[in-house]
Each structure stands twice: as structure tokens, then as C-alpha cells.
Design an enzyme around this catalytic site. Structure first.
Site, short mmCIF file in Angstrom:
data_model
loop_
_atom_site.label_atom_id
_atom_site.label_comp_id
_atom_site.label_asym_id
_atom_site.label_seq_id
_atom_site.Cartn_x
_atom_site.Cartn_y
_atom_site.Cartn_z
N LYS A 111 -12.48 2.00 17.70
CA LYS A 111 -11.71 1.22 16.71
C LYS A 111 -11.52 2.03 15.44
O LYS A 111 -10.46 2.02 14.83
CB LYS A 111 -12.41 -0.09 16.37
N LYS A 193 -5.62 -1.02 32.69
CA LYS A 193 -6.21 -2.33 32.94
C LYS A 193 -5.27 -3.45 32.47
O LYS A 193 -4.61 -3.32 31.43
CB LYS A 193 -7.53 -2.41 32.15
N LYS A 196 -5.00 -8.60 27.87
CA LYS A 196 -4.24 -9.50 27.00
C LYS A 196 -3.77 -8.78 25.74
O LYS A 196 -2.66 -8.98 25.29
CB LYS A 196 -5.15 -10.67 26.61
#
Ligand code: ATP
Ligand code: LTN
Length: 327
Positions: A111, A193, A196
Site C-alpha cells: 500500500k 484474481k 471486487k
């Protein structure tokens, strides 16, 4: 019966990948283990989220898990925030964690590397809270995805550190990493993958998608130009992904499906897989609506929180005595 615990973060809507990779596994585990499943709603606050959205995600998540077959008589299902011992032990685990140790967590490093804005201190320390979530209940096993494995390793280190510094208090948990075969890929980009947060809407099937539009997404899935149905994730990732989905939803083995498709093309495979997804979503959503309409979710959570609290409160009292917080 051995004890198992896992947490689910209510940050987005659930996908077919979540169902095949995680929810379905939990439903199987509930007969083999004494299970604790909690909604990690305090972890959801590590990134900005609106209160109404968090509330809706939480309710949806529980209703979907129940619709998918989790049985509240077998599983203790609760909200993290309903059991204050998580936050209490979380602080103690934060104080037991090294700054450098948390800096080495790859999820956090990723991140930071993406230079995302609005990184909170909570995102940095959340592995310590996760350790507390686990250690309160002395589970033998913690099923997690690959990206969470390092956090369970940290949990083991913290448990050993505490046990050594004070005295034997926590069971050292074992991570159970989801098997590779159960991974579902993006329909438009089948080497990535299905996710969402990172897939395009056409690449991801939301468990609350309209079943007809989900069927169309399968029909529009990217395949290849080889033209024969085979399970070969390296050279035929799109076709292999469809086979994994069909096998997971129908229970038929991949080998047996491949044998049936001898001499047939991708169109038929997409048709059958699309129909399987359509029927699965239709049935799941009917149960989901029924569960929400019955209004039983609150009572299930209340009972779950009571059961969880009995165990967690005993543990936190013990910890408070050992570290010197309680006189
Ligand atoms: P994000 O979209 O933010 O990456 P996610 O959809 O990957 O989130 P997580 O909360 O990271 O969801 O994962 C919850 C559980 O669902 C994990 O156990 C993970 O292994 C499983 N899971 C998520 N996506 C897939 C997938 N595509 N295939 C198989 N399992 C998955
Ligand atoms: N960090 C996990 C969710 C989570 C969890 C846990 C999983 C929080 N506490 C304890 C297993 C055990 C995630 O982001 N998916």
C-alpha cells in the site's frame, strides 16, 4: 473438536471468488471444527468508509453467509465490535509488536509503495489487532488467504513472545492457507484474481448481481484461440477458470467435465457454466432475501456475541492480571 476461527472484513460486496474460495470452505468446516466466525468491522475502519455503507455491508455479509449454509447452531457468528475484549487485547498486542516488525508486513508495504493517500495509523497497526482477534479464542487453526498468512505468522510470534515474557497464556495458531485450485480469476483478465476492488465490472461476478447479467458476463468471458476444452491454467487460463467455476458449483470433477467436452467448443462450456452461475445465484439470493425479511440477524449476532464474550472475557482478565493492569 478442534477450534477454528476466522474474520471477514466488511469492506465491499462479496464476489463469486469469495464464495468459492472462502465461504464454501467455511460451510464445510463447520461440521469438522468448533468454529468462530466474526465480522471484522473494526478493521473496516482502517480505510475511510461511510457509516451507512459499513452497516449495509455488515448485514449483507451475514445474510449471505447464512444463505450459503452457515448454521448459527454450529458456528459462533458475531461482530468484533460487540466483544470489547478484541480492542482491549489489541492494545496490548500493539505494545508487544515491534515498529520494524509491522513495517515488514508486505500488505502494508504494498500500500505504501502504491503511494496511496490517506494511509492511517490503524492500517499500520491492524495486524496487531488481528493477532488479538485470534489469540482471545485459542484456536488451533485460522483459515486465511495467502495475503493474510504473514499476519498469522506475526500472531504466532506475538503469542510466543507473550508466553515467554509472562507465562503460558495463548495457544500458538496454525494458518490454513486456501488451496490454489479454489482460486477464481477475473473473467476479462484471467491471470488476475477476481477481486471486487481491482476487477472491471465485467470481470467480476457479485453474489448479488442479477443472475441474468451474471450469465452474460460468463458468456463474454475471455478465452483463447486454441479451441479445445482443457484444464491448463498456464496456456488456457480463461477456459481453466470456467472449468473451475463449473466444477465448484456443480460438484462434478474437472476431469469429468473435460471428458464430456471432447470435441465440443467454448460456446457450449460458456452456456453450461453461465447457466450454473445463474441457477446458483438465483437460489442464493432467494435465501438471502428470506433471511433479511425474517429479521433474525440481530438475534443471531446477539447470541454469538454472548458465546464469544464468555471465552474472550476470561482470556482478557487473565492477560490483565499477568501484565499488571488489574490490581
Ligand atoms: P479485494 O477485492 O479488496 O482484493 P477480495 O475480494 O480479494 O478483496 P478478501 O477480503 O481479501 O477479498 O478475501 C476474503 C476471502 O475470500 C479470502 O479468504 C480469500 O482467499 C477469498 N477470495 C477472495 N477472492 C478470491 C478469488 N478470486 N478466488 C478465490 N478466493 C478468493
Ligand atoms: N485481516 C483479515 C480479516 C481478519 C482476520 C482476523 C482473519 C481480521 N481479523 C482474524 C482471520 C483471523 C482480512 O483483511 N481479510
Amino acid at each position: 473438536m478442534k477450534r477454528m476461527l476466522s474474520g471477514i472484513k466488511p469492506t465491499g460486496r462479496l464476489t463469486l471468488g469469495n464464495y468459492i474460495g472462502a465461504i464454501r470452505e467455511f460451510v464445510k468446516y463447520q461440521d469438522e471444527y468448533e468454529m468462530f466466525i466474526f465480522i471484522a468491522n473494526q478493521h473496516a475502519l482502517t480505510i475511510p468508509i461511510k457509516a451507512a455503507e459499513l452497516r449495509r455491508n455488515t448485514k449483507d455479509l451475514i445474510a449471505i453467509y447464512l444463505a450459503a449454509g452457515l448454521d448459527p447452531k454450529k458456528v459462533t457468528l458475531f461482530l468484533q465490535s460487540d466483544v470489547p475484549a478484541h480492542a482491549q487485547l489489541g492494545w496490548i498486542m500493539t505494545c508487544l509488536s515491534g515498529y520494524g516488525e509491522l513495517q515488514r508486513m508486505t500488505q502494508f508495504k504494498d500500500k505504501m509503495a502504491k503511494q496511496e493517500t490517506g494511509i492511517t495509523a490503524g492500517l499500520f497497526t491492524y495486524p496487531s489487532l488481528m493477532a488479538a482477534d485470534i489469540l482471545l479464542y485459542d484456536p488451533e487453526y485460522v483459515p486465511v488467504c495467502q495475503d493474510q498468512q504473514q499476519h498469522v505468522e506475526l500472531t504466532r510470534d506475538l503469542a510466543e513472545r507473550f508466553n515467554k515474557r509472562y507465562s503460558d497464556t495463548f495457544t500458538i495458531p496454525e494458518p490454513l492457507v486456501t488451496k490454489v485450485g479454489a482460486k477464481i480469476y477475473d473473467l476479462q483478465n484471467p491471470t488476475k484474481k477476481m477481486s471486487k476492488s481491482e476487477s472491471s465490472p465485467k470481470g467480476v461476478i457479485d453474489l448479488l448481481d442479477d443472475p441474468k447479467s451474471a450469465r452474460n458476463k460468463i458468456k463474454g468471458a475471455v478465452t483463447d484461440s486454441l479451441g479445445h476444452v482443457a484444464f491448463d491454467p498456464e496456456n488456457q487460463p480463461g477456459v481453466s477458470n470456467l472449468l473451475t467455476i463449473l466444477s465448484a458449483l456443480s460438484g462434478e470433477s474437472i476431469d469429468s467435465i473435460v471428458a464430456r467436452y471432447e470435441g465440443k467448443g467454448y460456446g457450449d462450456l460458456k452456456e453450461e457454466t453461465g447457466q450454473a452461475v445463474h441457477d446458483f445465484l438465483t437460489a442464493l439470493q432467494a435465501k438471502y432475501k428470506e433471511i433479511l425479511a425474517e429479521g433474525k440477524v440481530d438475534a443471531i449476532l446477539k447470541e454469538g456475541a454472548e458465546r464469544a464474550s464468555r471465552i474472550a472475557n476470561k482470556k482478557i482478565s487473565k492477560v490483565y492480571r499477568k501484565v499488571g493492569l488489574s490490581l
